[in-house]
Design a protein around this motif. Structure first.
Motif, mmCIF file in Angstrom:
data_model
loop_
_atom_site.group_PDB
_atom_site.id
_atom_site.type_symbol
_atom_site.label_atom_id
_atom_site.label_comp_id
_atom_site.label_asym_id
_atom_site.label_seq_id
_atom_site.Cartn_x
_atom_site.Cartn_y
_atom_site.Cartn_z
ATOM 1 N N PRO A 26 0.640 -1.034 -0.227
ATOM 2 C CA PRO A 26 0.180 0.014 -0.318
ATOM 3 C C PRO A 26 0.645 1.165 0.078
ATOM 4 N N SER A 27 2.307 1.244 0.442
ATOM 5 C CA SER A 27 2.895 2.388 0.663
ATOM 6 C C SER A 27 4.091 1.880 0.726
ATOM 7 N N SER A 28 4.430 2.170 -0.923
ATOM 8 C CA SER A 28 6.234 1.381 -1.865
ATOM 9 C C SER A 28 7.185 2.250 -1.591
ATOM 10 N N THR A 29 7.812 1.244 -1.268
ATOM 11 C CA THR A 29 9.655 2.115 -0.795
ATOM 12 C C THR A 29 9.624 2.210 -1.913
ATOM 13 N N SER A 46 9.828 5.186 2.273
ATOM 14 C CA SER A 46 8.066 4.381 2.260
ATOM 15 C C SER A 46 7.376 5.573 1.498
ATOM 16 N N ARG A 47 6.287 5.036 0.341
ATOM 17 C CA ARG A 47 5.663 6.632 -0.044
ATOM 18 C C ARG A 47 3.946 6.483 0.100
ATOM 19 N N PRO A 48 3.032 6.485 1.573
ATOM 20 C CA PRO A 48 1.669 6.690 1.561
ATOM 21 C C PRO A 48 1.428 7.567 0.239
ATOM 22 N N GLY A 49 0.399 7.084 0.406
ATOM 23 C CA GLY A 49 -0.875 8.053 -0.322
ATOM 24 C C GLY A 49 -1.694 8.657 -0.277
ATOM 25 N N THR A 68 8.629 9.804 8.546
ATOM 26 C CA THR A 68 8.194 10.723 7.560
ATOM 27 C C THR A 68 8.567 9.909 6.357
ATOM 28 N N GLY A 69 7.230 9.159 6.071
ATOM 29 C CA GLY A 69 6.892 7.984 5.704
ATOM 30 C C GLY A 69 5.992 6.954 5.814
ATOM 31 N N GLU A 142 -0.214 13.680 -4.556
ATOM 32 C CA GLU A 142 -0.557 13.074 -4.201
ATOM 33 C C GLU A 142 0.210 11.486 -2.980
ATOM 34 N N SER A 143 0.995 11.427 -3.776
ATOM 35 C CA SER A 143 1.894 10.456 -2.807
ATOM 36 C C SER A 143 3.018 10.753 -2.387
#
Length: 278
Positions: A26-29, A46-49, A68-69, A142-143
């Protein structure tokens, strides 16, 4: 009996198929490695949306430590010493944490590499804290996105962007003293491998002694009489020193050698330089 065994086998197959199901995180690295100064910086996060959610002040509360991610802790690895907030930070791996607020963020470089929730944070592990002003931007991210920008030999910026907020962490280094020390050591010997050209370029491009740079450019063309690029840079140096006629001669020599090597780029560069010397 056979029917029962068949049912059991089908159930086992279905379970095994479900157990092997793989779906996207769900939150890609993301891992970014950026050359900087004489080393590099590696960022892992990691990149949450957004997913329709309100971000700062809600999903990411104000006044609390944020990893921070998402998922794992965010880390920065410095291959060489850097300077953040006036503090020298030795090469190594560090945690990157933030405390967002509406008008000001606290950016923390920490010895902790495992902070994924506020309760795990230990302030005594801080290496440095920096205050940064969040900037409102027009384009929405968005991400959650972090990237390096304005990359120079002695400075770089780490941008943290999500929704319509952009926060910048300036990072610098003391590259000049290191390079000057290298040049000083290299010039103790004079042979075919002495880096006269590179030393001369550094002096010319960084406001050092132009006469010394010219001396090294002269030695560079002695090392390699066919080096059209060295004649071109020597012409640049001569022009900066006001040695107009010598610069013209060096540029013309560079054109001659560049034509022999069919290098049109350097022919054009020298022609542009000559146009400024008329």
């Amino acid at each position: 009996m056979k029917k029962t065994c068949l049912i059991v086998c089908l159930l086992a197959f279905a379970f095994a198929t479900n157990a092997q199901l793989k779906t996207p995180a769900p939150s890609s690295t993301q891992t970014i490695k950026q050359e900087f100064g004489l080393g590099s910086i590696e960022l892992s996060y990691s990149r949450p949306g957004m997913k329709g959610r309100k971000i700062f002040g809600d999903l990411v509360p104000f006044g609390k430590v944020w990893r921070t991610g998402a998922n794992s802790a965010t880390t920065l690895t410095f291959a060489d010493e850097v300077i953040i907030g006036g503090q020298k930070i030795p090469a190594g791996k560090y945690g990157l944490l933030t405390i967002p607020n509406k008008d000001s963020w606290t950016i923390i470089i920490s010895k902790q590499l495992d902070v994924t929730q506020p309760a795990a944070y230990k302030q005594e592990s801080d290496v440095v804290r920096v205050q940064a002003k969040p900037m409102a931007v027009k384009n929405k991210a968005e991400s959650f996105t972090m990237q390096f920008a304005n990359v120079k030999s002695n400075s770089i910026e780490l941008h943290m962007m999500w929704d319509q907020t952009d926060v910048t962490l300036p990072i610098t280094n003391d590259i000049d003293s290191k390079i000057m020390a290298q040049i000083s050591e290299a010039m103790k010997t004079a042979d075919a491998k002495t880096p006269y050209f590179n030393a001369a370029m550094y002096y010319m491009e960084n406001g050092k002694d132009l006469n010394k740079a010219l001396e090294w450019f002269n030695k560079s063309v002695e090392q390699n009489p066919k080096a059209f690029w060295a004649y071109y840079q020597r012409a640049n140096c001569m022009a900066k020193l006001g040695k107009k006629q010598e610069a013209i001669e060096s540029a013309n020599k560079s054109i001659e050698l560049a034509k022999e090597e069919k290098n049109d780029d350097y022919v054009a560069l020298n022609q542009k330089l000559l146009a400024t010397l008329k």
